[in-house]
Every structure is written in structure tokens, then in C-alpha cells.
Scaffold this motif. Structure first.
Motif, PDB file in Angstrom:
ATOM      1  N   LEU A   3       1.299 -16.762  -4.859  1.00 36.23           N
ATOM      2  CA  LEU A   3       1.453 -17.204  -3.476  1.00 36.23           C
ATOM      3  C   LEU A   3       2.027 -16.109  -2.580  1.00 36.23           C
ATOM      4  N   ALA A   4       2.209 -14.929  -3.124  1.00 35.73           N
ATOM      5  CA  ALA A   4       2.740 -13.797  -2.364  1.00 35.73           C
ATOM      6  C   ALA A   4       2.046 -12.529  -2.823  1.00 35.73           C
ATOM      7  N   VAL A   5       2.022 -11.537  -1.937  1.00 37.10           N
ATOM      8  CA  VAL A   5       1.386 -10.252  -2.244  1.00 37.10           C
ATOM      9  C   VAL A   5       2.396  -9.145  -1.988  1.00 37.10           C
ATOM     10  N   GLN A   6       2.560  -8.265  -2.978  1.00 34.00           N
ATOM     11  CA  GLN A   6       3.475  -7.141  -2.850  1.00 34.00           C
ATOM     12  C   GLN A   6       2.745  -5.827  -3.120  1.00 34.00           C
ATOM     13  N   PRO A   7       2.297  -5.131  -2.063  1.00 36.56           N
ATOM     14  CA  PRO A   7       1.688  -3.814  -2.264  1.00 36.56           C
ATOM     15  C   PRO A   7       2.745  -2.783  -2.655  1.00 36.56           C
ATOM     16  N   ALA A   8       2.279  -1.652  -3.102  1.00 36.87           N
ATOM     17  CA  ALA A   8       3.192  -0.548  -3.413  1.00 36.87           C
ATOM     18  C   ALA A   8       3.821  -0.009  -2.128  1.00 36.87           C
ATOM     19  N   GLN A   9       5.006   0.578  -2.277  1.00 30.69           N
ATOM     20  CA  GLN A   9       5.630   1.254  -1.146  1.00 30.69           C
ATOM     21  C   GLN A   9       4.709   2.364  -0.634  1.00 30.69           C
ATOM     22  N   GLN A  10       4.835   2.650   0.645  1.00 29.45           N
ATOM     23  CA  GLN A  10       4.074   3.744   1.256  1.00 29.45           C
ATOM     24  C   GLN A  10       5.061   4.812   1.715  1.00 29.45           C
ATOM     25  N   LEU A  11       5.036   5.959   1.071  1.00 31.32           N
ATOM     26  CA  LEU A  11       5.923   7.067   1.418  1.00 31.32           C
ATOM     27  C   LEU A  11       5.149   8.101   2.217  1.00 31.32           C
ATOM     28  N   VAL A  12       5.664   8.450   3.386  1.00 32.47           N
ATOM     29  CA  VAL A  12       5.035   9.444   4.251  1.00 32.47           C
ATOM     30  C   VAL A  12       6.078  10.515   4.576  1.00 32.47           C
ATOM     31  N   GLU A  13       5.759  11.754   4.296  1.00 36.09           N
ATOM     32  CA  GLU A  13       6.692  12.850   4.551  1.00 36.09           C
ATOM     33  C   GLU A  13       6.499  13.416   5.947  1.00 36.09           C
ATOM     34  N   PHE A  14       7.604  13.764   6.605  1.00 36.59           N
ATOM     35  CA  PHE A  14       7.546  14.457   7.879  1.00 36.59           C
ATOM     36  C   PHE A  14       7.203  15.932   7.628  1.00 36.59           C
ATOM     37  N   PRO A  15       6.563  16.595   8.583  1.00 36.43           N
ATOM     38  CA  PRO A  15       6.259  18.025   8.400  1.00 36.43           C
ATOM     39  C   PRO A  15       7.528  18.868   8.291  1.00 36.43           C
ATOM     40  N   HIS A  16       7.398  20.006   7.605  1.00 30.69           N
ATOM     41  CA  HIS A  16       8.424  21.036   7.541  1.00 30.69           C
ATOM     42  C   HIS A  16       9.733  20.539   6.933  1.00 30.69           C
ATOM     43  N   GLY A  17       9.653  19.608   5.978  1.00 27.09           N
ATOM     44  CA  GLY A  17      10.838  19.141   5.279  1.00 27.09           C
ATOM     45  C   GLY A  17      11.835  18.400   6.155  1.00 27.09           C
ATOM     46  N   ALA A  18      11.355  17.801   7.241  1.00 28.64           N
ATOM     47  CA  ALA A  18      12.253  17.128   8.184  1.00 28.64           C
ATOM     48  C   ALA A  18      12.639  15.719   7.740  1.00 28.64           C
ATOM     49  N   GLY A  19      12.147  15.293   6.570  1.00 32.74           N
ATOM     50  CA  GLY A  19      12.469  13.963   6.069  1.00 32.74           C
ATOM     51  C   GLY A  19      11.224  13.188   5.720  1.00 32.74           C
ATOM     52  N   ASP A  20      11.334  11.882   5.741  1.00 33.02           N
ATOM     53  CA  ASP A  20      10.197  11.034   5.400  1.00 33.02           C
ATOM     54  C   ASP A  20      10.461   9.629   5.925  1.00 33.02           C
ATOM     55  N   PHE A  21       9.477   8.753   5.739  1.00 30.44           N
ATOM     56  CA  PHE A  21       9.729   7.332   5.948  1.00 30.44           C
ATOM     57  C   PHE A  21       8.982   6.553   4.881  1.00 30.44           C
ATOM     58  N   ILE A  22       9.551   5.390   4.547  1.00 30.97           N
ATOM     59  CA  ILE A  22       8.944   4.497   3.571  1.00 30.97           C
ATOM     60  C   ILE A  22       8.616   3.184   4.262  1.00 30.97           C
ATOM     61  N   ASN A  23       7.387   2.719   4.076  1.00 34.49           N
ATOM     62  CA  ASN A  23       6.988   1.408   4.558  1.00 34.49           C
ATOM     63  C   ASN A  23       6.974   0.423   3.390  1.00 34.49           C
ATOM     64  N   TYR A  24       7.652  -0.695   3.566  1.00 35.16           N
ATOM     65  CA  TYR A  24       7.709  -1.761   2.569  1.00 35.16           C
ATOM     66  C   TYR A  24       6.935  -2.953   3.142  1.00 35.16           C
ATOM     67  N   LEU A  25       5.848  -3.324   2.485  1.00 33.06           N
ATOM     68  CA  LEU A  25       4.953  -4.357   3.005  1.00 33.06           C
ATOM     69  C   LEU A  25       5.080  -5.638   2.183  1.00 33.06           C
ATOM     70  N   GLY A  26       4.630  -6.749   2.747  1.00 34.57           N
ATOM     71  CA  GLY A  26       4.647  -7.983   1.978  1.00 34.57           C
ATOM     72  C   GLY A  26       3.959  -9.124   2.693  1.00 34.57           C
ATOM     73  N   VAL A  27       3.408 -10.075   1.904  1.00 32.84           N
ATOM     74  CA  VAL A  27       2.738 -11.256   2.432  1.00 32.84           C
ATOM     75  C   VAL A  27       3.312 -12.486   1.739  1.00 32.84           C
ATOM     76  N   LEU A  28       3.734 -13.473   2.532  1.00 32.42           N
ATOM     77  CA  LEU A  28       4.190 -14.772   2.025  1.00 32.42           C
ATOM     78  C   LEU A  28       3.206 -15.827   2.505  1.00 32.42           C
ATOM     79  N   ALA A  29       2.198 -16.113   1.678  1.00 29.83           N
ATOM     80  CA  ALA A  29       1.096 -16.972   2.113  1.00 29.83           C
ATOM     81  C   ALA A  29       1.554 -18.394   2.388  1.00 29.83           C
ATOM     82  N   GLU A  30       2.429 -18.937   1.556  1.00 27.29           N
ATOM     83  CA  GLU A  30       2.867 -20.326   1.752  1.00 27.29           C
ATOM     84  C   GLU A  30       3.607 -20.494   3.072  1.00 27.29           C
ATOM     85  N   ASP A  31       4.328 -19.452   3.490  1.00 26.15           N
ATOM     86  CA  ASP A  31       5.054 -19.498   4.752  1.00 26.15           C
ATOM     87  C   ASP A  31       4.217 -19.020   5.930  1.00 26.15           C
ATOM     88  N   GLY A  32       3.038 -18.485   5.655  1.00 24.13           N
ATOM     89  CA  GLY A  32       2.151 -18.060   6.723  1.00 24.13           C
ATOM     90  C   GLY A  32       2.631 -16.838   7.480  1.00 24.13           C
TER      91      GLY A  32
END
Length: 314
Positions: A37-66
Motif C-alpha cells: 500500500l506504499a511505494v518507497q523509491p531509492a534515495q536520489q543523490l545529486v552532487e553540486f559542481p566543484h565539490g560544493a556539496g550535494d542534495f538528497i531527495n527522499y521520495l514516497g507514496v502512501l496510496a491508502e492516504d492518497g
């Protein structure tokens, strides 16, 4: 035109979280995940250019709750030290409209600690009496809050090197969290004969060596945004019974699992079980002939479930 969603700041999120049962919300989430009843994709890691850091996207679907959503968390490199923030966007699966935009700092702290608490409840020996916590920040304090009533703890010890230079009132505040809490003057003293060890640090490298412990214990570990961060030596996974929050995604992100697989012959198929399996009783409690290791990386679904609970509180 649609109206903008409510914007929840950190203080408002803290106030609303106090009105909901966080562990119970997450328990339902993991059972929904087990039941499809739920979907959990893998984390999405995206690096900033020139070693300036990164960001991680955490996704999710709760179908029963819509609802579905995303938490995005940047790790921004700065001269004065890295900056980490996080925001969660909750969306409706029915209308396609945004429902809530929330500062995710409080959500992250609560769901990280409550997820560990679910693991402690499912994995720790029923007779466990000695609890050790490594770390003293908000996440460590939240861990204590959620696990303090899960077993008949006779001794709770906490160690953090930062406490050596902490102000007396900061130490007093920690001690006020639970009358059983003792501030240890060394890591070894905190770990002495521990049945359960909660690693609650932002360290990118090991903070304990399980091989040095006096007896088999449950060791829990969390994540930080630092690349391949890990709180135990990667090679130690081969000597432990390994569990995680979600076996489909954790091995691809957890630093010690990645390194252990690349350098020490460990295989993700060695994971005995994850929280969906444990909470749906598809996996038995471990025996304690050797250490038990639980690793959580933080799931987008956890943030989405809590954001959904706050939206409903509104």
C-alpha cells in the motif's frame, strides 16, 4: 489558480508533532509497505559542481492516504562548516495539488529516532536492561525519548566527547531527561556490558568497534549526509546479524554496506530482515550468539507519513 499550500516552520512542526503518535504512524507505514500500500523509491543523490556539496531527495507514496511527496535535503559546503537543511513537500494523489510545505528538521529528528525505537522494540532482547547512547544532540535526545519505556532499563549511559567542554546547564538538561541517565566520562565506560547501543552521531567514520564489546548487543546506526558516512567499521558487518529499515534501498545508500560489499566480501543478501518484515512478523527475533546490527538511512515515506499527519492536524 490553486492557492499556495500551508507553510509550516520548525517551531510549528515541533508543536504539531507533539500532538501525534509518531511511532504508531511509522509502524502503520512499514506495515503498509509490507502490504503493497506504499511505494518507497531509492534515495536520489545529486552532487553540486566543484565539490560544493550535494542534495538528497527522499521520495514516497502512501496510496491508502492518497498522498505522495518528497523531502529534499542539501549538504552545502562552507568555510565555517557544512550547512544541512531539509524541506518536505506533501502532494495530493487525487487533485495533484500541493497540500503542505514543511521545514523538515523536526520531522527528520522525530522519524529518525522513532524508526530506531521500532527496531529496538522488534529486535532487542526482552530482558535487556542496559542501554548506551553515543551522541548528545537533538537526535540522541529524541532516541532516548522514544526508547526509554520500551524495556525495563536499569541503567542508561550516554557518552559524547563534546560534553567535556559543555556548559554545566547543558549537562544538567541532559540528566533531566531521565532519572536513570548517567553521563559517562569515556566511550568504553558508556558501552560497558550494554545490551542495546544507540549510535546517534553525525560522524562520517566509525565511532565504535563492535569487536571490542564485552558481550553481544543490539547496535543501531543512523545516517548523515556526508558521503559514505558510517558509524561502525564496514568489515564488522561480516560478523554481525544485519537488519535495516528497508532492504530494497538501504544497501544502496548506507556507507558501511557499500564499502563492505566493495572491499570486504559482504553481500546485501546477508541482510536478515527489514522493518516491513519485522513488523508484519515475517522475520523472527534474532538470537544473541553474536551482535545484531540495525541500520537506517531514513526513508522518504517516513517524512511523508509525518507531514501527512501534520496536515491532518491542521
Amino acid at each position: 489558480m490553486s492557492s499556495p499550500p500551508p507553510l509550516i516552520n520548525q517551531a510549528q512542526a515541533r508543536e504539531l508533532l507533539a500532538q501525534v503518535d509518531v511511532p504508531q504512524i511509522l509502524r502503520k507505514l512499514f506495515r503498509d509497505l509490507a502490504g503493497g500500500l506504499a511505494v518507497q523509491p531509492a534515495q536520489q543523490l545529486v552532487e553540486f559542481p566543484h565539490g560544493a556539496g550535494d542534495f538528497i531527495n527522499y521520495l514516497g507514496v502512501l496510496a491508502e492516504d492518497g498522498v505522495y511527496g518528497v523531502k529534499t535535503s542539501p549538504y552545502i559546503v562552507r568555510e565555517q562548516g557544512p550547512l544541512v537543511t531539509a524541506w518536505t513537500l506533501l502532494m495530493s494523489m487525487r487533485t495533484g495539488q500541493p497540500l503542505l510545505l514543511c521545514d523538515a528538521a523536526e520531522l527528520t529528528t522525530a522519524r529518525t529516532a522513532a524508526t530506531t525505537a521500532l527496531a529496538v522494540d522488534a529486535l532487542a532482547p526482552l530482558s535487556a536492561q542496559r542501554l548506551a547512547i553515543i551522541g548528545s544532540g537533538k537526535v540522541a535526545q529524541a532516541h532516548l525519548h522514544y526508547v526509554k519505556n520500551l524495556r525495563d532499563w536499569q541503567h542508561i549511559s550516554l557518552y559524547s566527547p563534546s560534553l567535556a567542554t559543555a556548559a554545566p546547564d547543558a549537562v544538567a538538561q541532559l540528566k533531566s531527561l531521565d532519572p536513570r541517565l548517567v553521563i559517562a566520562n569515556s566511550r568504553d565506560a558508556a558501552l560497558m556490558d550494554a545490551d542495546v547501543i544507540l549510535l546517534c552521531t553525525s560522524s562520517a567514520s566509525p565511532v565504535i568497534d563492535p569487536a571490542r564489546l564485552s558481550k553481544p548487543a543490539l547496535i543501531t546506526s543512523i545516517s548523515t549526509n556526508a558521503p559514505r558516512a558510517h558509524e561502525v567499521p564496514p568489515h564488522s558487518l561480516n560478523a554481525m546479524q544485519v537488519f535495516c529499515d528497508y532492504r530494497q534501498t538501504t544497501p544502496g545508500s548506507a556507507g558501511e554496506m557499500l564499502i563492505a560489499a566493495e572491499q570486504h566480501g559482504w553481500d546485501k543478501r546477508h541482510i536478515i530482515g527489514d522493518l516491513p518484515e519485522l513488523l508484519s512478523e515475517h522475520v523472527q527475533r534474532p538470537t544473541y550468539d553474536r551482535h545484531v546490527f540495525f541500520r537506517s538511512i531514513g526513508l522518504g515515506l517516513e517524512d511523508i507519513a509525518l507531514a501527512n499527519a501534520l496536515w491532518r492536524q491542521l
